[in-house]
Design a protein around this motif. Structure first.
Motif, PDB file in Angstrom:
ATOM      1  N   ASP A 125      11.269   1.499   8.278  1.00  0.00           N
ATOM      2  CA  ASP A 125      10.161   1.220   7.364  1.00  0.00           C
ATOM      3  C   ASP A 125      10.289   1.987   6.060  1.00  0.00           C
ATOM      4  OD1 ASP A 125       8.964  -0.522   9.128  1.00  0.00           O
ATOM      5  OD2 ASP A 125       7.596   0.984   9.957  1.00  0.00           O
ATOM      6  N   GLY A 126      10.817   3.202   6.136  1.00  0.00           N
ATOM      7  CA  GLY A 126      10.873   4.087   4.975  1.00  0.00           C
ATOM      8  C   GLY A 126       9.741   5.090   5.025  1.00  0.00           C
ATOM      9  N   ALA A 127      10.034   6.339   4.726  1.00  0.00           N
ATOM     10  CA  ALA A 127       9.041   7.408   4.864  1.00  0.00           C
ATOM     11  C   ALA A 127       7.815   7.185   3.981  1.00  0.00           C
ATOM     12  CB  ALA A 127       9.687   8.754   4.560  1.00  0.00           C
ATOM     13  N   LEU A 128       8.035   7.009   2.685  1.00  0.00           N
ATOM     14  CA  LEU A 128       6.904   6.822   1.777  1.00  0.00           C
ATOM     15  C   LEU A 128       6.220   5.482   2.014  1.00  0.00           C
ATOM     16  CD1 LEU A 128       5.217   7.881  -0.553  1.00  0.00           C
ATOM     17  CD2 LEU A 128       6.870   6.863  -2.146  1.00  0.00           C
ATOM     18  N   LYS A 129       6.994   4.450   2.268  1.00  0.00           N
ATOM     19  CA  LYS A 129       6.431   3.121   2.499  1.00  0.00           C
ATOM     20  C   LYS A 129       5.557   3.109   3.747  1.00  0.00           C
ATOM     21  CE  LYS A 129       7.989  -1.655   2.063  1.00  0.00           C
ATOM     22  NZ  LYS A 129       9.196  -2.530   1.976  1.00  0.00           N
ATOM     23  N   GLU A 130       6.011   3.769   4.808  1.00  0.00           N
ATOM     24  CA  GLU A 130       5.216   3.877   6.029  1.00  0.00           C
ATOM     25  C   GLU A 130       3.899   4.604   5.757  1.00  0.00           C
ATOM     26  OE1 GLU A 130       6.033   4.886  10.631  1.00  0.00           O
ATOM     27  OE2 GLU A 130       6.684   6.453   9.245  1.00  0.00           O
ATOM     28  N   THR A 131       3.977   5.687   5.016  1.00  0.00           N
ATOM     29  CA  THR A 131       2.780   6.445   4.656  1.00  0.00           C
ATOM     30  C   THR A 131       1.758   5.568   3.934  1.00  0.00           C
ATOM     31  OG1 THR A 131       3.943   8.562   4.516  1.00  0.00           O
ATOM     32  CG2 THR A 131       1.927   8.335   3.218  1.00  0.00           C
ATOM     33  N   PHE A 133      -8.132   3.843   2.401  1.00  0.00           N
ATOM     34  CA  PHE A 133      -8.809   3.769   1.116  1.00  0.00           C
ATOM     35  C   PHE A 133      -9.577   2.461   0.960  1.00  0.00           C
ATOM     36  CE2 PHE A 133      -9.062   4.508  -3.557  1.00  0.00           C
ATOM     37  CZ  PHE A 133      -9.522   5.799  -3.483  1.00  0.00           C
ATOM     38  N   ALA A 134      -9.073   1.382   1.525  1.00  0.00           N
ATOM     39  CA  ALA A 134      -9.806   0.112   1.504  1.00  0.00           C
ATOM     40  C   ALA A 134     -11.138   0.246   2.238  1.00  0.00           C
ATOM     41  CB  ALA A 134      -8.959  -0.987   2.147  1.00  0.00           C
ATOM     42  N   TYR A 135     -11.156   1.098   3.254  1.00  0.00           N
ATOM     43  CA  TYR A 135     -12.346   1.263   4.084  1.00  0.00           C
ATOM     44  C   TYR A 135     -13.356   2.235   3.478  1.00  0.00           C
ATOM     45  CZ  TYR A 135     -14.953   1.565   8.511  1.00  0.00           C
ATOM     46  OH  TYR A 135     -15.920   1.494   9.480  1.00  0.00           O
ATOM     47  N   ALA A 136     -12.866   3.243   2.769  1.00  0.00           N
ATOM     48  CA  ALA A 136     -13.746   4.356   2.383  1.00  0.00           C
ATOM     49  C   ALA A 136     -13.907   4.557   0.887  1.00  0.00           C
ATOM     50  CB  ALA A 136     -13.217   5.655   3.012  1.00  0.00           C
ATOM     51  N   PHE A 137     -13.303   3.695   0.071  1.00  0.00           N
ATOM     52  CA  PHE A 137     -13.306   3.897  -1.379  1.00  0.00           C
ATOM     53  C   PHE A 137     -14.715   3.932  -1.970  1.00  0.00           C
ATOM     54  CE2 PHE A 137     -13.151   2.192  -5.760  1.00  0.00           C
ATOM     55  CZ  PHE A 137     -12.336   3.141  -6.339  1.00  0.00           C
ATOM     56  N   TYR A 138     -15.647   3.210  -1.359  1.00  0.00           N
ATOM     57  CA  TYR A 138     -16.998   3.094  -1.914  1.00  0.00           C
ATOM     58  C   TYR A 138     -17.786   4.397  -1.814  1.00  0.00           C
ATOM     59  CZ  TYR A 138     -18.895   3.130   2.800  1.00  0.00           C
ATOM     60  OH  TYR A 138     -19.250   3.509   4.070  1.00  0.00           O
ATOM     61  N   LYS A 139     -17.363   5.334  -0.980  1.00  0.00           N
ATOM     62  CA  LYS A 139     -18.140   6.548  -0.747  1.00  0.00           C
ATOM     63  C   LYS A 139     -18.082   7.496  -1.938  1.00  0.00           C
ATOM     64  CE  LYS A 139     -18.136   6.761   4.281  1.00  0.00           C
ATOM     65  NZ  LYS A 139     -18.056   7.683   5.433  1.00  0.00           N
ATOM     66  N   THR A 144      -0.897  13.625   2.804  1.00  0.00           N
ATOM     67  CA  THR A 144      -1.810  14.333   1.907  1.00  0.00           C
ATOM     68  C   THR A 144      -1.436  14.106   0.444  1.00  0.00           C
ATOM     69  OG1 THR A 144      -2.453  16.049   3.496  1.00  0.00           O
ATOM     70  CG2 THR A 144      -2.535  16.636   1.171  1.00  0.00           C
ATOM     71  N   LEU A 145      -0.167  14.270   0.111  1.00  0.00           N
ATOM     72  CA  LEU A 145       0.268  14.130  -1.284  1.00  0.00           C
ATOM     73  C   LEU A 145       0.147  12.683  -1.764  1.00  0.00           C
ATOM     74  CD1 LEU A 145       3.446  16.414  -1.221  1.00  0.00           C
ATOM     75  CD2 LEU A 145       1.150  16.997  -2.031  1.00  0.00           C
ATOM     76  N   ALA A 146       0.453  11.722  -0.895  1.00  0.00           N
ATOM     77  CA  ALA A 146       0.346  10.314  -1.284  1.00  0.00           C
ATOM     78  C   ALA A 146      -1.110   9.912  -1.492  1.00  0.00           C
ATOM     79  CB  ALA A 146       0.994   9.425  -0.229  1.00  0.00           C
ATOM     80  N   ASN A 202       6.294  10.419  -7.347  1.00  0.00           N
ATOM     81  CA  ASN A 202       4.836  10.312  -7.430  1.00  0.00           C
ATOM     82  C   ASN A 202       4.119  11.317  -6.535  1.00  0.00           C
ATOM     83  OD1 ASN A 202       5.795   8.804  -5.175  1.00  0.00           O
ATOM     84  ND2 ASN A 202       3.794   7.814  -5.009  1.00  0.00           N
ATOM     85  N   LEU A 203       4.845  12.072  -5.748  1.00  0.00           N
ATOM     86  CA  LEU A 203       4.232  13.108  -4.908  1.00  0.00           C
ATOM     87  C   LEU A 203       4.336  14.447  -5.642  1.00  0.00           C
ATOM     88  CD1 LEU A 203       5.474  12.146  -1.327  1.00  0.00           C
ATOM     89  CD2 LEU A 203       3.536  11.259  -2.651  1.00  0.00           C
ATOM     90  N   ASP A 204       3.201  15.098  -5.812  1.00  0.00           N
ATOM     91  CA  ASP A 204       3.078  16.275  -6.673  1.00  0.00           C
ATOM     92  C   ASP A 204       3.584  17.530  -5.961  1.00  0.00           C
ATOM     93  OD1 ASP A 204       2.213  18.361  -8.324  1.00  0.00           O
ATOM     94  OD2 ASP A 204       0.429  17.257  -8.973  1.00  0.00           O
ATOM     95  N   LYS A 205       4.760  18.011  -6.347  1.00  0.00           N
ATOM     96  CA  LYS A 205       5.331  19.191  -5.698  1.00  0.00           C
ATOM     97  C   LYS A 205       4.608  20.469  -6.098  1.00  0.00           C
ATOM     98  CE  LYS A 205       9.383  19.904  -4.229  1.00  0.00           C
ATOM     99  NZ  LYS A 205      10.836  20.199  -4.066  1.00  0.00           N
TER     100      LYS A 205
END
Length: 250
Positions: free
Chosen positions: A27-33, A42-48, A64-66, A103-106
């Motif tokens: 799948d790929g590490a970032l893609k799986e994440t 985020f689709a479920y909780a974005f409205y909060k 966490t970083l993604a 795109n992941l903030d080191k």
């Protein structure tokens, strides 16, 4: 540990103790994440207006970083905090040496490794050193999102048992979402007995994944998910009389 290149060109590592990679190579590490955790939650909780997130476990920090990167890109304006336990201090000390996706903030990663804490406007991130089950006993408040991303039920049973999910049920909000890559039937049974409702996400670009909610038939439109299917646990039990839930060893 040597970097292992995954299908999407992001890296993962192999854990010798559990005998598994931290991510699915195909799948790929970032893609799986992104597809199995970030998009569904985020689709479920974005409205909060505020979000409290539990990332089980920190590992290489992708979840966490993604999530931080994605919420910034989507312009989330709420107040939120992330808590993540991690038992492997040696792993954490080594993470600076690896080549993370751009795109992941080191900078955030480095702060968490050295100080176990990161803060900016409307965001707090806590890295808890120690065993996950023990960490949960000390966390306060009601969590909206849980990334259930521990090593597999066959390798790390204690983070997939009925008792574990019962604890998650007690410490999550009524409209929470739990995301996981695992489709293990015994694990699904454990979460079901604890009170969660399981759904299969038919993914378009990666292996299918699972979410748990407390709300029946959640109305969701999730990026790169073609269908959300309720998992009928009683039917699974009827078809397999030998199916057993996972429990803590007495």
């Amino acid at each position: 540990m040597l970097e292992v290149l995954t299908q999407d060109s992001s890296f993962t590592l192999f854990n010798q103790y559990f005998g598994e990679h931290y991510h699915n190579l195909r799948d790929g590490a970032l893609k799986e994440t992104m597809h199995k955790h970030i998009y569904p939650s985020f689709a479920y909780a974005f409205y909060k207006d505020s979000l409290k997130v539990l990332d089980i476990c920190f590992g290489l920090g992708y979840n966490t970083l993604a999530l931080i990167s994605y919420t910034r890109d989507r312009g989330y304006k709420g107040v939120w905090e992330i808590h993540s336990p991690e038992i492997d201090k040696t792993l954490l000390a080594s993470l600076n040496a690896y080549n993370y996706p751009k795109n992941l903030d080191k900078h955030i990663l480095n702060k968490l490794i050295t100080e176990q804490y990161y803060e900016e406007k409307k965001l707090k991130v806590y890295l808890h050193l120690g065993e996950a089950r023990e960490t949960l006993t000390h966390l306060k408040g009601s969590f909206d999102i849980v990334f259930q991303d521990a090593f597999s039920p066959k390798k790390n049973k204690m983070l997939w048992t009925y008792e574990y999910f019962k604890k998650l049920f007690e410490m999550t909000s009524g409209d929470c979402i739990i995301t996981t890559y695992s489709q293990n039937s015994s694990m699904l049974y454990s979460a079901y007995l604890a009170g969660f409702i399981p759904y299969l996400l038919k993914q378009k670009e990666v292996r299918d994944s699972v979410i748990f909610t407390k709300v029946a038939n959640p109305c969701l439109e999730i990026e790169n998910v073609s269908k959300i299917i309720a998992i009928d646990i009683p039917h699974k039990i009827a078809l397999n009389k030998c199916l057993k839930a996972l429990y803590d060893e007495k």
